[in-house]
Motif scaffolding. Sequence first.
Motif, PDB file in Angstrom:
ATOM      1  N   LEU A  62       0.838  -1.199   0.000  1.00  0.00           N
ATOM      2  CA  LEU A  62       0.000   0.000   0.000  1.00  0.00           C
ATOM      3  C   LEU A  62       0.868   1.243   0.000  1.00  0.00           C
ATOM      4  O   LEU A  62       1.845   1.321   0.744  1.00  0.00           O
ATOM      5  CB  LEU A  62      -0.907   0.001   1.232  1.00  0.00           C
ATOM      6  N   PHE A  80      -3.532   7.079  -3.761  1.00  0.00           N
ATOM      7  CA  PHE A  80      -3.468   5.885  -2.919  1.00  0.00           C
ATOM      8  C   PHE A  80      -3.426   4.682  -3.856  1.00  0.00           C
ATOM      9  O   PHE A  80      -4.303   4.523  -4.703  1.00  0.00           O
ATOM     10  CB  PHE A  80      -4.673   5.782  -1.985  1.00  0.00           C
ATOM     11  N   GLY A  89      -2.969   0.393  -4.132  1.00  0.00           N
ATOM     12  CA  GLY A  89      -2.982  -0.918  -3.487  1.00  0.00           C
ATOM     13  C   GLY A  89      -2.583  -1.973  -4.506  1.00  0.00           C
ATOM     14  O   GLY A  89      -3.160  -2.040  -5.591  1.00  0.00           O
ATOM     15  N   SER A 129      -5.087   2.278  -8.425  1.00  0.00           N
ATOM     16  CA  SER A 129      -4.850   3.542  -7.735  1.00  0.00           C
ATOM     17  C   SER A 129      -6.088   4.418  -7.825  1.00  0.00           C
ATOM     18  O   SER A 129      -6.829   4.376  -8.811  1.00  0.00           O
ATOM     19  CB  SER A 129      -3.682   4.308  -8.371  1.00  0.00           C
TER      20      SER A 129
END
Length: 157
Positions: free
Chosen positions: A54, A69, A71, A94
Motif C-alpha cells: 500500500l 493511494f 494498493g 490507484s
Amino acid sequence: MKKLLLLCLTAGFLLIANTNANAQNYENAIGVRLGSYNGLNYKTFLNSNKALDLNLSFRNNDDLKRFIFTGLYEVHNPIAGAPGLLWYYGGGGSIGSYKRRDFEGDLFLSADGVLGLDYKIDGAPLNLAIDWRPRLELTPNTDFRSGDVGLAIRFTF
C-alpha cells in the motif's frame, strides 16, 4: 483493447493461483517509496509468498499536484543462491486526485502492474525494494504510462 486487458488479467490470475513458493522472511514493513511519486509505503504478507503493498503518494510541481493511494497484490518468489533476495510481480489499482495549474482538479483512477526485487538485510530490521510500475490510467483520460521506477526503504517488524 478490452479483450487484451481481459486476457492479461486472466493470465495474471492463473500465475498467481499456481505459485506456491515459500519466499517471505518478514511479516510487515513500513517506510518510504522514492520515485516519480514520493510517499509512505506499507507492505504486509498475507501468507508465505503473497503480500499487499500500500502506498500513499504525493507529487507536487509547478504544473501538477497529485495525491494517490495505490494498493497492489504481489506474489514473491526466491532467487536461487541469493538469500534474502526475492523477485515479485502483481497488480492492483490507484485512486486519487490531481490538479493542474490551468484548470480545476479531477478524480484519478488507474489499473497498475508491478515487477520488482525485494531484499531483506539479514540481522537488521531493514528491507529495500526496487520496482517498476506500469499504469493504465482510466480517468480523467485513458492513457498507458510506461511506469514509474521507485526505491522503497522500509523498517520490518
